[in-house]
Design a protein around this motif. Structure first.
Motif, PDB file in Angstrom:
ATOM      1  N   VAL A  32     -13.598  -4.453   6.475  1.00 34.33           N
ATOM      2  CA  VAL A  32     -12.879  -5.329   6.811  1.00 34.33           C
ATOM      3  C   VAL A  32     -10.838  -5.446   6.373  1.00 34.33           C
ATOM      4  O   VAL A  32     -10.516  -5.407   6.976  1.00 34.33           O
ATOM      5  N   THR A  33     -10.520  -4.161   5.335  1.00 34.21           N
ATOM      6  CA  THR A  33      -9.706  -3.701   5.952  1.00 34.21           C
ATOM      7  C   THR A  33      -9.205  -3.378   7.580  1.00 34.21           C
ATOM      8  O   THR A  33      -8.212  -3.992   8.163  1.00 34.21           O
ATOM      9  N   TRP A  34     -10.073  -2.361   7.982  1.00 37.16           N
ATOM     10  CA  TRP A  34     -10.100  -2.376   9.641  1.00 37.16           C
ATOM     11  C   TRP A  34     -10.161  -3.446  10.203  1.00 37.16           C
ATOM     12  O   TRP A  34      -9.677  -3.719  11.796  1.00 37.16           O
ATOM     13  N   GLU A  35     -11.103  -4.638   9.972  1.00 36.76           N
ATOM     14  CA  GLU A  35     -10.368  -5.787  10.525  1.00 36.76           C
ATOM     15  C   GLU A  35      -9.848  -6.017  10.721  1.00 36.76           C
ATOM     16  O   GLU A  35      -9.561  -7.553  11.709  1.00 36.76           O
ATOM     17  N   GLN A  36      -8.947  -6.480   9.808  1.00 36.42           N
ATOM     18  CA  GLN A  36      -7.743  -7.390   9.084  1.00 36.42           C
ATOM     19  C   GLN A  36      -7.131  -6.617  10.436  1.00 36.42           C
ATOM     20  O   GLN A  36      -6.012  -7.706  10.671  1.00 36.42           O
ATOM     21  N   ARG A  37      -6.468  -5.610  10.552  1.00 36.25           N
ATOM     22  CA  ARG A  37      -5.797  -4.759  11.560  1.00 36.25           C
ATOM     23  C   ARG A  37      -6.187  -5.021  12.742  1.00 36.25           C
ATOM     24  O   ARG A  37      -5.106  -5.396  13.729  1.00 36.25           O
TER      25      ARG A  37
ATOM     26  N   GLY B 120      -4.456  -8.241  13.481  1.00 35.34           N
ATOM     27  CA  GLY B 120      -2.704  -7.936  13.724  1.00 35.34           C
ATOM     28  C   GLY B 120      -1.909  -8.079  11.673  1.00 35.34           C
ATOM     29  O   GLY B 120      -0.941  -8.100  12.120  1.00 35.34           O
ATOM     30  N   GLU B 121      -3.018  -8.279  11.738  1.00 30.75           N
ATOM     31  CA  GLU B 121      -1.912  -8.483   9.621  1.00 30.75           C
ATOM     32  C   GLU B 121      -2.366  -6.792   8.958  1.00 30.75           C
ATOM     33  O   GLU B 121      -3.736  -6.328   9.638  1.00 30.75           O
ATOM     34  N   PRO B 122      -1.930  -5.837   8.173  1.00 31.63           N
ATOM     35  CA  PRO B 122      -1.389  -5.203   8.087  1.00 31.63           C
ATOM     36  C   PRO B 122      -2.762  -5.411   6.116  1.00 31.63           C
ATOM     37  O   PRO B 122      -2.935  -6.745   5.983  1.00 31.63           O
ATOM     38  N   LYS B 123      -3.373  -3.987   6.037  1.00 32.80           N
ATOM     39  CA  LYS B 123      -4.011  -4.378   4.569  1.00 32.80           C
ATOM     40  C   LYS B 123      -3.650  -5.124   3.477  1.00 32.80           C
ATOM     41  O   LYS B 123      -1.789  -4.516   3.271  1.00 32.80           O
TER      42      LYS B 123
ATOM     43  N   SER C 208      -6.478  -8.045  -1.957  1.00 33.81           N
ATOM     44  CA  SER C 208      -7.339  -8.396  -1.576  1.00 33.81           C
ATOM     45  C   SER C 208      -8.805  -7.140  -1.332  1.00 33.81           C
ATOM     46  O   SER C 208     -10.329  -6.388  -1.821  1.00 33.81           O
ATOM     47  N   GLN C 209      -8.115  -6.118  -0.792  1.00 36.74           N
ATOM     48  CA  GLN C 209      -8.963  -4.709  -0.603  1.00 36.74           C
ATOM     49  C   GLN C 209      -9.225  -3.863  -1.298  1.00 36.74           C
ATOM     50  O   GLN C 209      -9.534  -2.841  -1.186  1.00 36.74           O
ATOM     51  N   ASP C 210      -8.121  -4.069  -2.212  1.00 46.29           N
ATOM     52  CA  ASP C 210      -8.309  -2.494  -3.141  1.00 46.29           C
ATOM     53  C   ASP C 210      -9.488  -2.814  -4.438  1.00 46.29           C
ATOM     54  O   ASP C 210      -9.491  -4.027  -4.749  1.00 46.29           O
ATOM     55  N   ILE C 211     -10.124  -1.713  -4.878  1.00 48.83           N
ATOM     56  CA  ILE C 211     -11.421  -2.854  -5.872  1.00 48.83           C
ATOM     57  C   ILE C 211     -11.372  -0.866  -6.351  1.00 48.83           C
ATOM     58  O   ILE C 211     -10.542   0.050  -6.450  1.00 48.83           O
ATOM     59  N   PRO C 212     -11.135  -1.569  -8.301  1.00 45.72           N
ATOM     60  CA  PRO C 212     -11.308  -0.612  -9.136  1.00 45.72           C
ATOM     61  C   PRO C 212     -11.914   1.597  -8.857  1.00 45.72           C
ATOM     62  O   PRO C 212     -13.534   0.979  -8.421  1.00 45.72           O
ATOM     63  N   ASP C 213     -11.647   2.164  -8.857  1.00 50.42           N
ATOM     64  CA  ASP C 213     -11.964   3.665  -8.688  1.00 50.42           C
ATOM     65  C   ASP C 213     -13.408   3.292 -10.169  1.00 50.42           C
ATOM     66  O   ASP C 213     -12.924   3.364 -11.297  1.00 50.42           O
TER      67      ASP C 213
ATOM     68  N   ALA D 200      -6.422  -2.500  20.445  1.00 52.11           N
ATOM     69  CA  ALA D 200      -4.954  -1.847  19.882  1.00 52.11           C
ATOM     70  C   ALA D 200      -3.671  -2.327  19.541  1.00 52.11           C
ATOM     71  O   ALA D 200      -2.865  -1.986  19.055  1.00 52.11           O
ATOM     72  N   LYS D 201      -2.802  -3.541  20.036  1.00 55.32           N
ATOM     73  CA  LYS D 201      -1.872  -4.523  20.476  1.00 55.32           C
ATOM     74  C   LYS D 201      -1.900  -4.698  18.775  1.00 55.32           C
ATOM     75  O   LYS D 201      -1.385  -4.851  18.522  1.00 55.32           O
ATOM     76  N   LYS D 202      -3.317  -6.072  17.980  1.00 56.57           N
ATOM     77  CA  LYS D 202      -3.052  -6.143  16.881  1.00 56.57           C
ATOM     78  C   LYS D 202      -3.157  -4.663  15.795  1.00 56.57           C
ATOM     79  O   LYS D 202      -2.080  -5.228  15.061  1.00 56.57           O
ATOM     80  N   THR D 203      -3.799  -4.180  15.756  1.00 55.81           N
ATOM     81  CA  THR D 203      -3.652  -2.874  15.050  1.00 55.81           C
ATOM     82  C   THR D 203      -2.199  -2.397  15.059  1.00 55.81           C
ATOM     83  O   THR D 203      -1.616  -2.342  13.751  1.00 55.81           O
ATOM     84  N   ALA D 204      -1.578  -2.354  15.967  1.00 53.21           N
ATOM     85  CA  ALA D 204      -0.037  -1.689  15.913  1.00 53.21           C
ATOM     86  C   ALA D 204       0.998  -2.520  15.780  1.00 53.21           C
ATOM     87  O   ALA D 204       1.307  -2.206  14.640  1.00 53.21           O
ATOM     88  N   GLN D 205       0.253  -4.074  15.838  1.00 51.68           N
ATOM     89  CA  GLN D 205       1.078  -5.004  15.097  1.00 51.68           C
ATOM     90  C   GLN D 205       1.645  -4.844  13.630  1.00 51.68           C
ATOM     91  O   GLN D 205       2.347  -4.860  13.013  1.00 51.68           O
ATOM     92  N   ALA D 206      -0.380  -4.797  13.124  1.00 47.81           N
ATOM     93  CA  ALA D 206       0.232  -3.951  11.541  1.00 47.81           C
ATOM     94  C   ALA D 206       0.542  -3.354  11.069  1.00 47.81           C
ATOM     95  O   ALA D 206       0.463  -3.704  10.549  1.00 47.81           O
ATOM     96  N   LEU D 207       0.183  -2.316  11.900  1.00 46.76           N
ATOM     97  CA  LEU D 207       1.234  -1.143  10.862  1.00 46.76           C
ATOM     98  C   LEU D 207       2.416  -1.293  10.918  1.00 46.76           C
ATOM     99  O   LEU D 207       3.175  -0.329  10.085  1.00 46.76           O
TER     100      LEU D 207
END
Length: 600
Positions: A480-485, A489-492, A496-501, A560-567
């Protein structure tokens, strides 16, 4: 005297159902009593949750090709089954669900646990009926089994508590309205008419660059698919549900297709002049040839789904094996093998790219290396399951399946949760075969950890060969983190994305299993050796790098454009993602240059 509940189990047994996955509740008390009296035939496999019971029933149908069954109590239990039953429906598996209901006299009174399962189940279940009289049980069970088998779908029988308790009526009274049914069903031989077979042969014989795409509908047609591919000089790509149709060690098998796919499959699809789809309704048309590029032939047992993904010239409605058997004598062997040779070079390059990617440095473990090292060690007759998430990418790409192996996941529903229960169900069905589940830490926290308790309960039956759960620990809901990017076009968003170790290997030890923890790329091969040599269930916890991207075989410009935008928008992992993604694409570029350089 036997109760209706006893008769229902007896009828299910007559249909070949020897195992029912479920969880108890007072809405099925009489059925539980009947199961106790049945002395293990059929037996109840008690899961930790009804959803897991439905997943296990789905997996049994997938891995054995037989009718399966799950059971739940009224109210909440009935609701809990739904996700697993939708997995069965969307992946076309025959599953019968038996669910409880309040007594008839209470219905309509807003009684405790009273819901309307007839309405609730209308979408997931092609047949759903309430047993209102003991004499009705016979025909409802028979029809449910026939519908499930005929349409490869879900069928449901609702049993009110008071009906289950009444005296059984094996044969209804001979009166108007009574129905007399029988146990029995045979799979029909389905083939298209000769004129459509002739049309298909003409298209395939005239094609110079044939691309074949197979799905789970071709699972019984392994030999026929291989023969067709040889005659046509074609390459064969596989959907995720079609992984076991052909082994991956055949040089013309291009591997997975789509977002989880390979560069060899993508190149074949983009350069083909003829598309032959067999037993699949692969939905992502952007990964198929461009409309107008190819002539098309399709085989599908369901006429409702023929020609709905790509415009086809020949529509072969029939069973894949039977239809191919009729088609093969009409095909001519192509003398020009240049297309096949080109495909085989692409496949060889893809396997090299995967090996290069797997050995890229990561922090601490490259998830691709984990799967690559397993692939080298897969025991004969292995059954490998996986779950939704980035781990499905590595499962699809890096595992080189051989003849006799089985593999599956939730294909069309793509839900989180089935990887662990699929593996457990596979082990019940094939106790002597090695079973390995590759699952992410998010889904393992969701339900996998608790379902290991089911293994503990049935440990004596599930320890005859390897049963391994490899948990990819990256503390991120990674796909989902990668799909957001890439899609939004959203950064992580860590919230919502981090989970406990969680110490997954230690959890295994707490249950009395083998727990292995690995965060060292130099030790991952040894860790797999230990897991495969262990007696009894194993949790292999691998600490992997969340920044290794599941890059598709071809990056669409919008992605590619949306990933770059997210980063650019402050993604916390922007630098690592950029470096590691560039490394992955560089391996593809390097192999492409080698291909074009004489003598390389």
């Amino acid at each position: 005297m036997p109760q209706t509940a006893d008769f229902i189990l007896e009828r299910l047994r007559a249909w070949g159902i020897g195992r029912i996955f479920g969880y108890p509740g007072d809405g099925i008390n009489s059925l539980l009593g009947a199961l106790n009296r049945a002395d293990g035939d059929p037996e109840l496999i008690q899961t930790r949750h009804e959803e897991m019971a439905a997943f296990m029933a789905t997996a049994q149908a997938k891995f054995t090709g037989t009718l399966s069954c799950c059971m739940a109590t009224s109210g909440g239990g009935t609701i809990h089954l739904l996700n697993g039953l939708y997995d069965a429906k969307l992946d076309h598996q025959p599953v019968v669900a038996i669910i409880g209901q309040q007594k008839r006299i209470a219905l309509g009174s807003a009684y405790q646990q009273e819901i309307d399962p007839n309405t609730l189940y209308k979408d997931v279940s092609e047949f759903v009926q309430t047993c209102m009289h003991p004499a009705q049980a016979r025909q409802l069970i028979d029809r449910a089994c026939k519908v499930a088998l005929t349409n490869n779908t879900v069928a449901t029988v609702i049993v009110p508590e008071d009906v289950a308790m009444e005296e059984a009526v094996p044969s209804p009274p001979r009166s108007h309205g009574a129905v007399y049914t029988s146990v029995g069903w045979t799979k029909p031989r389905m083939i298209p008419p000769e004129e459509e077979l002739d049309k298909a042969a003409e298209v395939l014989n005239e094609g110079e660059r044939v691309a074949i795409l197979v799905g789970q509908g071709a699972a019984r047609a392994t030999d026929q698919v291989a023969e067709v591919a040889e005659l046509l000089g074609a390459g064969v790509a596989k959907t995720s549900l079609g992984r076991e149709v052909l082994p991956d060690d055949l040089p013309y098998v291009t591997g997975p297709v789509g977002l989880l796919g390979s560069t060899s499959s993508h190149a074949m699809m983009m350069e083909a002049d003829t598309l032959f789809m067999i037993g699949t309704s692969f939905p992502y048309t952007e990964w198929l040839p461009v409309e107008g590029q190819c002539r098309g032939v399709e085989i599908d047992v369901d006429g409702r789904m023929i020609g709905v993904r790509y415009p086809m010239d020949a529509h072969l409605i029939g069973d894949s094996k039977d239809t191919l058997t009729e088609l093969i004598p009409l095909l001519r062997r192509k003398q020009d093998r240049s297309w096949r040779e080109r495909i085989e070079r692409e496949v060889s390059e893809w396997w090299q790219v995967l090996d290069d990617r797997a050995h890229d440095t990561a922090d601490p473990l490259n998830p691709e290396l984990v799967t690559q090292e397993l692939s080298k060690r897969l025991p004969d007759e292995s059954i490998i399951t996986t779950d939704a998430g980035s781990v499905a990418n590595w499962w699809s790409r890096h595992l080189k399946l051989r003849t006799g192996m089985k593999a599956s996941l939730s294909g069309n529903l793509a839900t989180m949760g089935p990887g662990t229960p699929y593996a457990i169900s596979a082990k019940f069905a094939y106790p002597d075969r090695p079973v390995i589940a590759l699952v992410g830490d998010g889904v393992f926290q969701m339900n996998g950890m608790l379902e290991l308790i089911t293994i503990k309960r049935y440990l004596d039956r599930l320890s005859r060969s390897s049963l391994i759960f490899c948990v990819f620990n990256n503390q991120d809901l990674n796909q989902v983190t990668w799909e957001q990017r890439a899609m939004a076009g959203e950064p992580k968003f860590p919230g919502s994305q981090d989970i406990p170790d969680v110490p997954y290997a230690e959890w295994a030890k707490l249950l009395g299993f083998t727990g292995i923890h690995c965060d060292d790329p130099g030790r991952i091969g040894q860790a797999w050796d230990e897991a495969l040599a262990a007696k009894g269930p194993v949790v292999l916890e691998v600490v992997v790098d969340a920044e290794v991207p599941p890059i598709p075989p071809h990056i669409k410009s919008t992605q590619a454009k949306k990933t770059a935008q997210a980063l650019r928008q402050g993604d916390p992992e922007a630098w690592g993602v950029a470096i590691k993604g560039a490394k992955q694409k560089m391996h593809e570029f390097t192999e492409s240059v080698k291909k074009k350089t004489p003598g390389s």
